[in-house]
Design a protein around this motif. Structure first.
Motif, PDB file in Angstrom:
ATOM      1  N   LEU A 113       9.097  20.621  33.002  1.00 45.80           N
ATOM      2  CA  LEU A 113       8.877  21.432  34.156  1.00 45.80           C
ATOM      3  C   LEU A 113       7.670  20.793  35.083  1.00 45.80           C
ATOM      4  O   LEU A 113       6.770  21.099  34.867  1.00 45.80           O
ATOM      5  N   ASP A 114       8.285  19.633  35.876  1.00 46.92           N
ATOM      6  CA  ASP A 114       7.368  19.096  36.767  1.00 46.92           C
ATOM      7  C   ASP A 114       8.260  18.806  37.886  1.00 46.92           C
ATOM      8  O   ASP A 114       9.380  19.284  38.094  1.00 46.92           O
ATOM      9  N   GLU A 115       7.951  17.852  38.877  1.00 44.22           N
ATOM     10  CA  GLU A 115       8.411  17.327  40.127  1.00 44.22           C
ATOM     11  C   GLU A 115       9.761  16.819  39.715  1.00 44.22           C
ATOM     12  O   GLU A 115      10.805  16.628  40.543  1.00 44.22           O
ATOM     13  N   ARG A 116      10.088  16.306  38.538  1.00 46.04           N
ATOM     14  CA  ARG A 116      11.503  15.957  38.142  1.00 46.04           C
ATOM     15  C   ARG A 116      12.689  17.074  38.232  1.00 46.04           C
ATOM     16  O   ARG A 116      13.933  16.603  38.521  1.00 46.04           O
ATOM     17  N   LEU A 117      12.162  18.285  37.980  1.00 49.15           N
ATOM     18  CA  LEU A 117      13.041  19.293  38.101  1.00 49.15           C
ATOM     19  C   LEU A 117      13.035  19.743  39.478  1.00 49.15           C
ATOM     20  O   LEU A 117      12.140  20.388  39.921  1.00 49.15           O
ATOM     21  N   ILE A 118      13.939  19.242  40.459  1.00 50.74           N
ATOM     22  CA  ILE A 118      14.107  19.488  41.695  1.00 50.74           C
ATOM     23  C   ILE A 118      14.368  21.154  42.086  1.00 50.74           C
ATOM     24  O   ILE A 118      13.615  21.639  42.757  1.00 50.74           O
ATOM     25  N   SER A 119      15.172  21.621  41.323  1.00 52.89           N
ATOM     26  CA  SER A 119      15.547  22.883  41.591  1.00 52.89           C
ATOM     27  C   SER A 119      16.633  23.428  40.609  1.00 52.89           C
ATOM     28  O   SER A 119      17.305  22.728  39.638  1.00 52.89           O
ATOM     29  N   PHE A 120      16.965  24.786  40.508  1.00 54.59           N
ATOM     30  CA  PHE A 120      17.935  25.272  39.568  1.00 54.59           C
ATOM     31  C   PHE A 120      18.448  26.693  40.213  1.00 54.59           C
ATOM     32  O   PHE A 120      17.731  27.330  40.765  1.00 54.59           O
ATOM     33  N   ASP A 121      19.886  26.961  40.028  1.00 46.55           N
ATOM     34  CA  ASP A 121      20.470  28.003  40.335  1.00 46.55           C
ATOM     35  C   ASP A 121      21.139  28.828  39.183  1.00 46.55           C
ATOM     36  O   ASP A 121      21.610  28.205  38.488  1.00 46.55           O
TER      37      ASP A 121
ATOM     38  N   PRO B  98      10.610  32.145  35.909  1.00 43.26           N
ATOM     39  CA  PRO B  98      12.010  32.346  35.793  1.00 43.26           C
ATOM     40  C   PRO B  98      12.915  31.872  34.584  1.00 43.26           C
ATOM     41  O   PRO B  98      13.917  32.192  34.413  1.00 43.26           O
ATOM     42  N   LEU B  99      12.268  30.630  34.159  1.00 44.62           N
ATOM     43  CA  LEU B  99      13.035  30.128  33.077  1.00 44.62           C
ATOM     44  C   LEU B  99      13.100  31.171  31.775  1.00 44.62           C
ATOM     45  O   LEU B  99      13.904  31.159  30.927  1.00 44.62           O
ATOM     46  N   TYR B 100      11.902  31.564  31.550  1.00 44.65           N
ATOM     47  CA  TYR B 100      11.499  32.410  30.434  1.00 44.65           C
ATOM     48  C   TYR B 100      12.415  33.738  30.600  1.00 44.65           C
ATOM     49  O   TYR B 100      13.263  34.210  29.655  1.00 44.65           O
ATOM     50  N   LEU B 101      12.560  34.324  31.813  1.00 43.26           N
ATOM     51  CA  LEU B 101      13.374  35.217  31.938  1.00 43.26           C
ATOM     52  C   LEU B 101      14.983  34.955  31.796  1.00 43.26           C
ATOM     53  O   LEU B 101      15.933  35.741  31.202  1.00 43.26           O
ATOM     54  N   ALA B 102      15.186  33.650  32.205  1.00 42.34           N
ATOM     55  CA  ALA B 102      16.581  33.583  32.030  1.00 42.34           C
ATOM     56  C   ALA B 102      17.028  33.182  30.733  1.00 42.34           C
ATOM     57  O   ALA B 102      18.158  33.591  30.110  1.00 42.34           O
ATOM     58  N   ILE B 103      15.917  32.790  29.604  1.00 40.96           N
ATOM     59  CA  ILE B 103      16.325  32.808  28.295  1.00 40.96           C
ATOM     60  C   ILE B 103      16.505  33.985  27.814  1.00 40.96           C
ATOM     61  O   ILE B 103      17.300  34.484  26.927  1.00 40.96           O
ATOM     62  N   LYS B 104      15.645  35.006  28.138  1.00 43.24           N
ATOM     63  CA  LYS B 104      15.753  36.481  27.723  1.00 43.24           C
ATOM     64  C   LYS B 104      16.894  37.076  27.976  1.00 43.24           C
ATOM     65  O   LYS B 104      17.736  37.978  27.064  1.00 43.24           O
ATOM     66  N   LYS B 105      17.618  36.967  29.342  1.00 47.65           N
ATOM     67  CA  LYS B 105      18.673  37.515  29.793  1.00 47.65           C
ATOM     68  C   LYS B 105      20.080  36.717  29.503  1.00 47.65           C
ATOM     69  O   LYS B 105      21.177  37.048  29.901  1.00 47.65           O
ATOM     70  N   LYS B 106      19.810  35.416  28.817  1.00 48.62           N
ATOM     71  CA  LYS B 106      20.884  34.520  28.378  1.00 48.62           C
ATOM     72  C   LYS B 106      21.655  34.126  29.522  1.00 48.62           C
ATOM     73  O   LYS B 106      22.823  34.298  29.539  1.00 48.62           O
ATOM     74  N   GLN B 107      20.912  33.418  30.707  1.00 46.35           N
ATOM     75  CA  GLN B 107      21.651  33.200  31.921  1.00 46.35           C
ATOM     76  C   GLN B 107      21.790  31.696  32.084  1.00 46.35           C
ATOM     77  O   GLN B 107      20.738  30.882  31.501  1.00 46.35           O
ATOM     78  N   VAL B 108      22.844  31.284  32.286  1.00 45.86           N
ATOM     79  CA  VAL B 108      23.430  29.839  32.622  1.00 45.86           C
ATOM     80  C   VAL B 108      22.990  29.408  33.811  1.00 45.86           C
ATOM     81  O   VAL B 108      22.939  30.212  34.908  1.00 45.86           O
ATOM     82  N   ILE B 109      22.179  28.144  33.896  1.00 43.23           N
ATOM     83  CA  ILE B 109      21.695  27.685  35.306  1.00 43.23           C
ATOM     84  C   ILE B 109      22.442  26.324  35.695  1.00 43.23           C
ATOM     85  O   ILE B 109      22.787  25.593  34.870  1.00 43.23           O
ATOM     86  N   GLN B 110      22.407  26.079  36.864  1.00 49.02           N
ATOM     87  CA  GLN B 110      22.837  24.414  37.367  1.00 49.02           C
ATOM     88  C   GLN B 110      21.267  23.922  37.776  1.00 49.02           C
ATOM     89  O   GLN B 110      20.778  24.306  38.705  1.00 49.02           O
ATOM     90  N   VAL B 111      21.358  22.740  37.209  1.00 49.12           N
ATOM     91  CA  VAL B 111      20.092  22.071  37.420  1.00 49.12           C
ATOM     92  C   VAL B 111      20.214  20.964  38.428  1.00 49.12           C
ATOM     93  O   VAL B 111      21.270  20.210  38.069  1.00 49.12           O
ATOM     94  N   VAL B 112      19.174  20.786  39.264  1.00 50.47           N
ATOM     95  CA  VAL B 112      19.241  19.504  39.894  1.00 50.47           C
ATOM     96  C   VAL B 112      17.946  18.660  39.620  1.00 50.47           C
ATOM     97  O   VAL B 112      17.025  19.174  39.520  1.00 50.47           O
ATOM     98  N   TYR B 113      18.118  17.244  39.074  1.00 49.63           N
ATOM     99  CA  TYR B 113      16.861  16.693  38.274  1.00 49.63           C
ATOM    100  C   TYR B 113      16.965  15.400  38.922  1.00 49.63           C
ATOM    101  O   TYR B 113      18.110  14.811  39.321  1.00 49.63           O
ATOM    102  N   LYS B 114      15.772  14.689  39.000  1.00 44.17           N
ATOM    103  CA  LYS B 114      15.632  13.378  39.235  1.00 44.17           C
ATOM    104  C   LYS B 114      14.645  12.792  38.632  1.00 44.17           C
ATOM    105  O   LYS B 114      13.394  13.140  38.773  1.00 44.17           O
ATOM    106  N   GLY B 115      14.735  11.934  37.542  1.00 46.81           N
ATOM    107  CA  GLY B 115      13.953  11.043  36.629  1.00 46.81           C
ATOM    108  C   GLY B 115      13.061  10.258  37.619  1.00 46.81           C
ATOM    109  O   GLY B 115      13.346   9.784  38.697  1.00 46.81           O
TER     110      GLY B 115
END
Length: 334
Positions: free
Chosen positions: A212-220, A154-171
Motif C-alpha cells: 500500500l504505497d505509490e506502487r498501488l496507483i489505483s483500484f476500482d 477502503p481495502l479493509y471494508l472490501a475484505i469485510k464485504k468480500k468485494q473484488v477489485i481491479q488494481v492498477v499497479y506499477k513497480g
C-alpha cells in the motif's frame, strides 16, 4: 446539534462529496443516505438534518469553517485542497475521544485493548500539537513520507464485504502500469508499511501481495465477479516467515543463530521471529533457533545485528550472509 446519530459518518461522506463531486442538494441527500444505509441499514437523515450539517460545515466558530459557498445550485468546496481532516476536533468529537479513553481505563489490565489505547493517545497528542503553547510529549516512530495509509480503510471494508477489485499497479522498476483482478483477503503491516494479500484472479495466483504505497496507483470495485474465499491459514503463513515476501516454492528451514556482546537479550525482548526457542545447554545460552523460510527480510534482520550475530545453520543462509559481508567489504576497502 440537531442529530448526532452517525454524525461522524455523515461528515466524512459530505467532506468527500465537497472535494470530489458536484452535487445538488437533492443529489447530495440521496448520496449521503446511501452511504449511511451501508453501515446503518434502514436508517437515513432528513432534509432538515442535512441543512443543519451544512451549517456545521460553514460555521467558522463552532464548526469546520469550510469554504462552502451559500445560495448555489452545486455544493462544492471553493478550495479543492480543503478537508475537515485538517481542522481541529469539534466539541462533541473531543467529548467522544475523552469518553473512549475513560472507557478504556476500565480495561487497562486486558492486553487486547493496549493497541487501541496507544492509538487514542497518539491521536490526542497530534490534536494538542495544533495548540502553539502545547508541549510535545510523544516522539514515536513513524514514516512521514508514507502515503499508502489512505488505502487501508477502503481495502479493509472490501475484505469485510468480500468485494473484488481491479488494481492498477506499477513497480519501482516497471516502465508501464499493469492491471489485474484481485480478491483482497488479509492486511498485514511490516516495517511501518501495509500490504494486502489475496487472490490474483488475472494470474490465478494465491497469496499475492500488494504494497500500500505509490506502487498501488489505483483500484476500482468490480461487479459481476464472484469473490474467491481464501483457504490459507494466514497465521501459519506469517509465522513461518519474516516480513511479507514469500519466494515461490519456499521451504521452511531450521535456523540457528548465535549472539555476541549480550545481544541475545535484545533479541529476546524484540524477536523478529516470535516462535523462537532457547537451548537448554548452559554453553548455548547465547543461541536461539526457529523455523522459517529464507527470504530477503530475514537476511536484512540478521544484518541489522552487524558483528553481534553469527548464523550457525543452515548452510545456504550462512553462504548468503557471507556473500553480503564480502560485498559490503568491497564498499569500504577501496
Amino acid at each position: 446539534m440537531a442529530n448526532s446519530t452517525h454524525a461522524h459518518l455523515r461528515y466524512n461522506i459530505l467532506d468527500y462529496c465537497f472535494r470530489n463531486k458536484a452535487f445538488s442538494f437533492e443529489e447530495l441527500l440521496r448520496y449521503v443516505n446511501e452511504g449511511i444505509t451501508i453501515y446503518y441499514p434502514g436508517e437515513g437523515i432528513s432534509v432538515r438534518t442535512l441543512r443543519d450539517d451544512l451549517k456545521v460545515f460553514r460555521d467558522k466558530v463552532n464548526g469546520f469553517g469550510a469554504p462552502l459557498p451559500e445560495k448555489v445550485r452545486v455544493l462544492k468546496y471553493s478550495d479543492p485542497n480543503f478537508s475537515i481532516a485538517q481542522r481541529p476536533l469539534l466539541e462533541y468529537e473531543q467529548y467522544l475521544i475523552d469518553a473512549a479513553q475513560q472507557l478504556l481505563e476500565r480495561f487497562e489490565n486486558d492486553p487486547k485493548y493496549d493497541r487501541l489505547a496507544e492509538a487514542l493517545i497518539k491521536f490526542q497528542d497530534e490534536e494538542e500539537q495544533q495548540d502553539q503553547d502545547a508541549t510535545q510529549v510523544l516522539f514515536y516512530d513513524h514514516n512521514e513520507e508514507y502515503k499508502g495509509i489512505k488505502y487501508l480503510k477502503p481495502l479493509y471494508l472490501a475484505i469485510k464485504k468480500k468485494q473484488v477489485i481491479q488494481v492498477v499497479y506499477k513497480g519501482f522498476q516497471d516502465e508501464e502500469t499493469t492491471s489485474f483482478e484481485f480478491h483482497p483477503q488479509i492486511l498485514k503491516q511490516y516495517n511501518r508499511r501495509w500490504f494486502v494479500f489475496g487472490f490474483n484472479g488475472t494470474k490465478e495466483t494465491k497469496e499475492w501481495s500488494i504494497p500500500l504505497d505509490e506502487r498501488l496507483i489505483s483500484f476500482d470495485f468490480v461487479d459481476g465477479v464472484n469473490y474467491i474465499e481464501s483457504d490459507t491459514d494466514w497465521d501459519i503463513f506469517f509465522r513461518t516467515m519474516v516480513g511479507v515476501v514469500r519466494p515461490k516454492d519456499a521451504k521452511v528451514e531450521r535456523v540457528v543463530v548465535k549472539f555476541y556482546n549480550g545481544r541475545e537479550s535484545y533479541f529476546k525482548t524484540k524477536p523478529f521471529q516470535p516462535d523462537y526457542e532457547e537451548f537448554f545447554e548452559e554453553e548455548k545460552q547465547d543461541q536461539v533457533w526457529f523455523e522459517t523460510i529464507i527470504n530477503k527480510e530475514l537476511v536484512q534482520q540478521l544484518l541489522s545485528y552487524g558483528q553481534d550475530v553469527e548464523v550457525l545453520e543452515p548452510e545456504g543462509l550462512k553462504e548468503q550472509l557471507s556473500e553480503q559481508s564480502k560485498t559490503m567489504q568491497q564498499y569500504y576497502c577501496k
